[in-house]
Design a protein around this motif. Structure first.
Motif, PDB file in Angstrom:
ATOM      1  N   GLU A 115       0.844  -1.197   0.000  1.00  0.00           N
ATOM      2  CA  GLU A 115       0.000   0.000   0.000  1.00  0.00           C
ATOM      3  C   GLU A 115       0.878   1.245   0.000  1.00  0.00           C
ATOM      4  OE1 GLU A 115      -3.614  -2.030   2.646  1.00  0.00           O
ATOM      5  OE2 GLU A 115      -2.467  -0.326   3.451  1.00  0.00           O
ATOM      6  N   PHE A 116       0.462   2.224  -0.743  1.00  0.00           N
ATOM      7  CA  PHE A 116       1.198   3.495  -0.777  1.00  0.00           C
ATOM      8  C   PHE A 116       0.286   4.559  -1.364  1.00  0.00           C
ATOM      9  CE2 PHE A 116       2.055   0.940  -4.495  1.00  0.00           C
ATOM     10  CZ  PHE A 116       1.910   1.806  -5.555  1.00  0.00           C
ATOM     11  N   ARG A 117       0.752   5.803  -1.366  1.00  0.00           N
ATOM     12  CA  ARG A 117      -0.012   6.919  -1.944  1.00  0.00           C
ATOM     13  C   ARG A 117       0.592   7.291  -3.301  1.00  0.00           C
ATOM     14  NH1 ARG A 117      -4.781   9.196  -0.329  1.00  0.00           N
ATOM     15  NH2 ARG A 117      -3.994  11.251  -0.951  1.00  0.00           N
ATOM     16  N   ALA A 118      -0.269   7.526  -4.254  1.00  0.00           N
ATOM     17  CA  ALA A 118       0.178   8.013  -5.567  1.00  0.00           C
ATOM     18  C   ALA A 118      -1.024   8.613  -6.274  1.00  0.00           C
ATOM     19  CB  ALA A 118       0.775   6.883  -6.411  1.00  0.00           C
ATOM     20  N   MET A 119      -0.779   9.554  -7.153  1.00  0.00           N
ATOM     21  CA  MET A 119      -1.825  10.198  -7.957  1.00  0.00           C
ATOM     22  C   MET A 119      -2.958  10.716  -7.077  1.00  0.00           C
ATOM     23  SD  MET A 119      -1.777   7.671 -11.308  1.00  0.00           S
ATOM     24  CE  MET A 119      -2.327   8.886 -12.491  1.00  0.00           C
ATOM     25  N   ARG A 158       6.719   1.485  -9.322  1.00  0.00           N
ATOM     26  CA  ARG A 158       7.478   2.428 -10.156  1.00  0.00           C
ATOM     27  C   ARG A 158       6.679   2.842 -11.400  1.00  0.00           C
ATOM     28  NH1 ARG A 158      11.872  -1.076  -8.930  1.00  0.00           N
ATOM     29  NH2 ARG A 158      11.639  -2.091 -10.953  1.00  0.00           N
ATOM     30  N   GLU A 159       5.953   1.891 -11.962  1.00  0.00           N
ATOM     31  CA  GLU A 159       5.169   2.196 -13.160  1.00  0.00           C
ATOM     32  C   GLU A 159       4.086   3.233 -12.858  1.00  0.00           C
ATOM     33  OE1 GLU A 159       5.637   1.685 -16.106  1.00  0.00           O
ATOM     34  OE2 GLU A 159       3.764   1.715 -17.221  1.00  0.00           O
ATOM     35  N   ILE A 160       3.453   3.090 -11.708  1.00  0.00           N
ATOM     36  CA  ILE A 160       2.421   4.063 -11.316  1.00  0.00           C
ATOM     37  C   ILE A 160       3.056   5.446 -11.125  1.00  0.00           C
ATOM     38  CG2 ILE A 160       0.843   4.705  -9.458  1.00  0.00           C
ATOM     39  CD1 ILE A 160       0.311   1.649  -9.128  1.00  0.00           C
ATOM     40  N   ALA A 161       4.226   5.472 -10.482  1.00  0.00           N
ATOM     41  CA  ALA A 161       4.907   6.761 -10.287  1.00  0.00           C
ATOM     42  C   ALA A 161       5.287   7.378 -11.629  1.00  0.00           C
ATOM     43  CB  ALA A 161       6.147   6.560  -9.420  1.00  0.00           C
ATOM     44  N   ARG A 162       5.708   6.543 -12.546  1.00  0.00           N
ATOM     45  CA  ARG A 162       6.096   7.040 -13.875  1.00  0.00           C
ATOM     46  C   ARG A 162       4.885   7.650 -14.594  1.00  0.00           C
ATOM     47  NH1 ARG A 162       6.332   5.630 -19.036  1.00  0.00           N
ATOM     48  NH2 ARG A 162       5.054   3.785 -18.711  1.00  0.00           N
ATOM     49  N   ILE A 163       3.748   6.980 -14.524  1.00  0.00           N
ATOM     50  CA  ILE A 163       2.552   7.504 -15.190  1.00  0.00           C
ATOM     51  C   ILE A 163       2.089   8.798 -14.523  1.00  0.00           C
ATOM     52  CG2 ILE A 163       0.120   7.019 -15.682  1.00  0.00           C
ATOM     53  CD1 ILE A 163       0.959   4.077 -16.049  1.00  0.00           C
ATOM     54  N   GLU A 164       2.243   8.883 -13.208  1.00  0.00           N
ATOM     55  CA  GLU A 164       1.891  10.132 -12.523  1.00  0.00           C
ATOM     56  C   GLU A 164       2.766  11.279 -13.032  1.00  0.00           C
ATOM     57  OE1 GLU A 164       2.172  10.055  -8.274  1.00  0.00           O
ATOM     58  OE2 GLU A 164       0.986  11.890  -8.052  1.00  0.00           O
ATOM     59  N   ASP A 165       4.045  10.997 -13.261  1.00  0.00           N
ATOM     60  CA  ASP A 165       4.926  12.031 -13.805  1.00  0.00           C
ATOM     61  C   ASP A 165       4.458  12.507 -15.179  1.00  0.00           C
ATOM     62  OD1 ASP A 165       6.578  12.041 -11.633  1.00  0.00           O
ATOM     63  OD2 ASP A 165       8.033  10.644 -12.483  1.00  0.00           O
ATOM     64  N   VAL A 166       3.813  11.631 -15.910  1.00  0.00           N
ATOM     65  CA  VAL A 166       3.340  11.977 -17.257  1.00  0.00           C
ATOM     66  C   VAL A 166       2.005  12.731 -17.203  1.00  0.00           C
ATOM     67  CG1 VAL A 166       2.449  11.002 -19.417  1.00  0.00           C
ATOM     68  CG2 VAL A 166       4.537  10.076 -18.390  1.00  0.00           C
ATOM     69  N   ALA A 167       1.057  12.221 -16.410  1.00  0.00           N
ATOM     70  CA  ALA A 167      -0.341  12.627 -16.588  1.00  0.00           C
ATOM     71  C   ALA A 167      -0.916  13.476 -15.465  1.00  0.00           C
ATOM     72  CB  ALA A 167      -1.207  11.373 -16.765  1.00  0.00           C
ATOM     73  N   TRP A 170      -5.902   4.007 -16.096  1.00  0.00           N
ATOM     74  CA  TRP A 170      -4.812   3.589 -16.984  1.00  0.00           C
ATOM     75  C   TRP A 170      -3.628   3.079 -16.161  1.00  0.00           C
ATOM     76  CZ3 TRP A 170      -3.753   3.201 -22.215  1.00  0.00           C
ATOM     77  CH2 TRP A 170      -2.422   3.158 -22.579  1.00  0.00           C
ATOM     78  N   ALA A 171      -3.293   3.810 -15.103  1.00  0.00           N
ATOM     79  CA  ALA A 171      -2.168   3.398 -14.248  1.00  0.00           C
ATOM     80  C   ALA A 171      -2.462   2.056 -13.590  1.00  0.00           C
ATOM     81  CB  ALA A 171      -1.908   4.472 -13.192  1.00  0.00           C
ATOM     82  N   ALA A 172      -3.706   1.845 -13.156  1.00  0.00           N
ATOM     83  CA  ALA A 172      -4.062   0.557 -12.556  1.00  0.00           C
ATOM     84  C   ALA A 172      -3.894  -0.574 -13.571  1.00  0.00           C
ATOM     85  CB  ALA A 172      -5.503   0.592 -12.043  1.00  0.00           C
ATOM     86  N   ASP A 173      -4.320  -0.310 -14.811  1.00  0.00           N
ATOM     87  CA  ASP A 173      -4.189  -1.336 -15.861  1.00  0.00           C
ATOM     88  C   ASP A 173      -2.727  -1.666 -16.149  1.00  0.00           C
ATOM     89  OD1 ASP A 173      -6.961  -1.631 -16.279  1.00  0.00           O
ATOM     90  OD2 ASP A 173      -6.997   0.130 -17.581  1.00  0.00           O
ATOM     91  N   ARG A 174      -1.900  -0.622 -16.239  1.00  0.00           N
ATOM     92  CA  ARG A 174      -0.485  -0.863 -16.578  1.00  0.00           C
ATOM     93  C   ARG A 174       0.235  -1.561 -15.417  1.00  0.00           C
ATOM     94  NH1 ARG A 174      -2.935   0.522 -20.060  1.00  0.00           N
ATOM     95  NH2 ARG A 174      -3.002  -1.745 -20.115  1.00  0.00           N
ATOM     96  N   ALA A 175      -0.091  -1.158 -14.205  1.00  0.00           N
ATOM     97  CA  ALA A 175       0.526  -1.823 -13.047  1.00  0.00           C
ATOM     98  C   ALA A 175       0.087  -3.286 -12.985  1.00  0.00           C
ATOM     99  CB  ALA A 175       0.133  -1.094 -11.763  1.00  0.00           C
ATOM    100  N   ALA A 176      -1.190  -3.547 -13.326  1.00  0.00           N
ATOM    101  CA  ALA A 176      -1.671  -4.930 -13.316  1.00  0.00           C
ATOM    102  C   ALA A 176      -0.986  -5.755 -14.402  1.00  0.00           C
ATOM    103  CB  ALA A 176      -3.186  -4.955 -13.504  1.00  0.00           C
ATOM    104  N   ASP A 177      -0.703  -5.117 -15.538  1.00  0.00           N
ATOM    105  CA  ASP A 177       0.031  -5.823 -16.596  1.00  0.00           C
ATOM    106  C   ASP A 177       1.381  -6.313 -16.077  1.00  0.00           C
ATOM    107  OD1 ASP A 177      -1.949  -5.488 -18.475  1.00  0.00           O
ATOM    108  OD2 ASP A 177      -1.072  -3.669 -19.341  1.00  0.00           O
ATOM    109  N   ILE A 178       2.051  -5.457 -15.329  1.00  0.00           N
ATOM    110  CA  ILE A 178       3.373  -5.809 -14.800  1.00  0.00           C
ATOM    111  C   ILE A 178       3.247  -6.848 -13.691  1.00  0.00           C
ATOM    112  CG2 ILE A 178       5.326  -4.904 -13.476  1.00  0.00           C
ATOM    113  CD1 ILE A 178       4.983  -2.294 -15.056  1.00  0.00           C
ATOM    114  N   LEU A 179       2.355  -6.555 -12.756  1.00  0.00           N
ATOM    115  CA  LEU A 179       2.209  -7.460 -11.611  1.00  0.00           C
ATOM    116  C   LEU A 179       1.686  -8.830 -12.047  1.00  0.00           C
ATOM    117  CD1 LEU A 179       2.816  -6.984  -8.656  1.00  0.00           C
ATOM    118  CD2 LEU A 179       0.406  -6.376  -8.297  1.00  0.00           C
TER     119      LEU A 179
END
Lengths: 135, 291
Positions: B5-9, B35-44, B149-158
């Motif tokens: 658990e953590f905070r992002a977006m 990391r992927e979620i943090a990266r997407i936050e940097d973008v969007a 979108w971030a949830a989907d991409r993180a799920a792809d990785i996980l």
């Protein structure tokens, strides 16, 4: 009184001297004008230039012909390229029109396609592991 | 099952993993998803002045990364699919309503919201050139759909490390099952809760009963009706939608919420989209084949 023999010798010597004198005069005249039957002697520099002029004129003719050929090729290639671009634009227009039709069709039939791809979801009695609260 | 658990977006994030790999690899997968979620936050993110989205909004035109191009084109396609009820160009209306900073920093009350700011702004996104160009005065807010979108991409990785669930403040993506069973996810009904088993795809809830504040004495929330350019006056307070992924679920949840109960019910049934509608009177309806 000179004798007859002496007189004969004098005549021969005079004749020889006259001949020599005449030959000398001819030599001097030849030296002054070695080609007495021509008005001007040929000028090797002018001839060379004239020859060069002919060569240059011939080269210019060749270059003009080559330039014309290259220019014609360029115009031909340009026309061909323009035609290709027009064809590509026409194909792009067709593709865009097809895509618009597909988008419209997909949108109008979204109920069917969505139902087919929709995930299965049902209420379950299990204890939840996560929550989908309003964000 | 592993949980991180953590905070992002601007929201709480949960990563759940039933690992199919060893412990080290599972931990690495969790870290990679974070990391992927943090990266997407940097973008969007629209709240970070140095994010790619903020630079696009400031400049009006920008050659963007493939990530931002994909999110924006998805958002625009959902604007078309929802008939404009979901619209990423309501940024100006969000700001006018006072949502110009993270929710935690919004004062409880403030000056009048000013003139309405309808959506429908011009956006040209060209994947061929990688350039996005905004119309005059138009800015983009990717808020909810970027979280999905971030949830989907993180799920792809996980998901490469096992079955998983990713929750971005309620925008949920799942991959695989939980020991052969659907992932049980709690949703709020009127004054109660229920549990929905999700076998694949994504789930998202959009509501007007969270993220509320006042402007000029008027109640504000973050769900903008693109037609009026003001916070929606729908008779629904919450919609949970289930779609092929979390990003689509988020867009549909917002669109159905703005639609109102009758239209949302009719549309969800027509599309066969499992949906929970919670009215302002607390009445809860399950539609779209959800039983």
């Amino acid at each position: 009184m000179r004798t007859t023999e002496q007189s004969k010798k004098l005549v021969r010597r005079t004749a020889i001297g006259g001949s020599l004198l005449a030959m000398t005069a001819v030599g001097v005249a030849f030296a002054a004008n070695p080609y007495p039957h021509t008005t001007r002697p040929p000028d090797p520099t002018l001839a060379s230039l004239q020859q060069r002029e002919k060569v240059l004129a011939r080269d210019a003719t060749i270059l003009n012909a080559e330039h014309t050929a290259v220019w014609d090729q360029y115009k031909s290639a340009l026309a061909e390229r323009t035609q290709q671009i027009e064809q590509i634009n026409a194909v792009n227009s067709q593709i865009q029109a097809q895509q618009s039709q597909q988008v419209a069709a997909a949108t109008s039939s979204s109920s069917q396609s969505y139902a087919q791809s929709s995930p299965q979801a049902t209420y379950v009695p299990s204890a939840p592991v996560a929550s989908s609260g309003a964000s | 099952m592993l949980r991180r658990e953590f905070r992002a977006m601007g929201t709480d994030v949960e990563l759940l993993l039933v690992p199919a790999v060893d412990a080290d690899e599972a931990e690495e997968a969790l870290a990679a998803a974070e990391r992927e979620i943090a990266r997407i936050e940097d973008v969007a993110s629209r709240f970070r002045p140095d994010s790619e989205l903020s630079r696009l909004n400031a400049a009006g035109t920008l050659e963007v990364s493939p990530d931002l191009m994909r999110i924006v084109t998805l958002a625009l396609s959902m604007r078309d699919a929802t008939g404009g009820r979901f619209d990423p160009t309501v940024h100006a209306a969000m700001v006018a309503a006072g949502y110009d900073r993270t929710l935690a920093d919004i004062p409880a009350d403030g000056p009048d919201a000013g003139a309405p700011q309808p959506g429908g702004g011009d956006v040209v996104a060209d994947p061929g050139t990688g350039r996005i160009t905004l119309g005059a005065g138009v800015a983009i807010d990717l808020g909810g759909i970027a979280k999905g979108w971030a949830a989907d991409r993180a799920a792809d990785i996980l998901g490469m490390a096992g079955s998983c669930l990713v929750s971005m403040g309620g925008d949920i993506a799942v991959r695989g099952s939980l020991d052969g069973e659907p992932w049980p996810i709690e949703v709020e009904h009127g004054g109660d809760t229920a549990t929905i088993g999700l076998t694949r795809g994504g789930m998202a809830t959009s509501g007007t009963d969270r993220r509320r504040w006042r402007r000029g004495g008027e109640q504000m929330h973050h769900v903008i009706d693109p037609v009026t350019g003001r916070p929606s006056t729908t008779d629904l307070v919450r919609v949970t939608a289930i779609a092929e992924d979390a990003a689509h679920a988020e867009a549909w949840a917002t669109a159905l919420l703005v639609s109102g109960a009758d239209a949302a019910s009719e549309e969800a049934n027509r599309m066969g989209m499992p949906t929970v509608l919670v009215g302002s009177d607390g009445h809860t309806t399950s539609v779209g084949g959800l039983v």
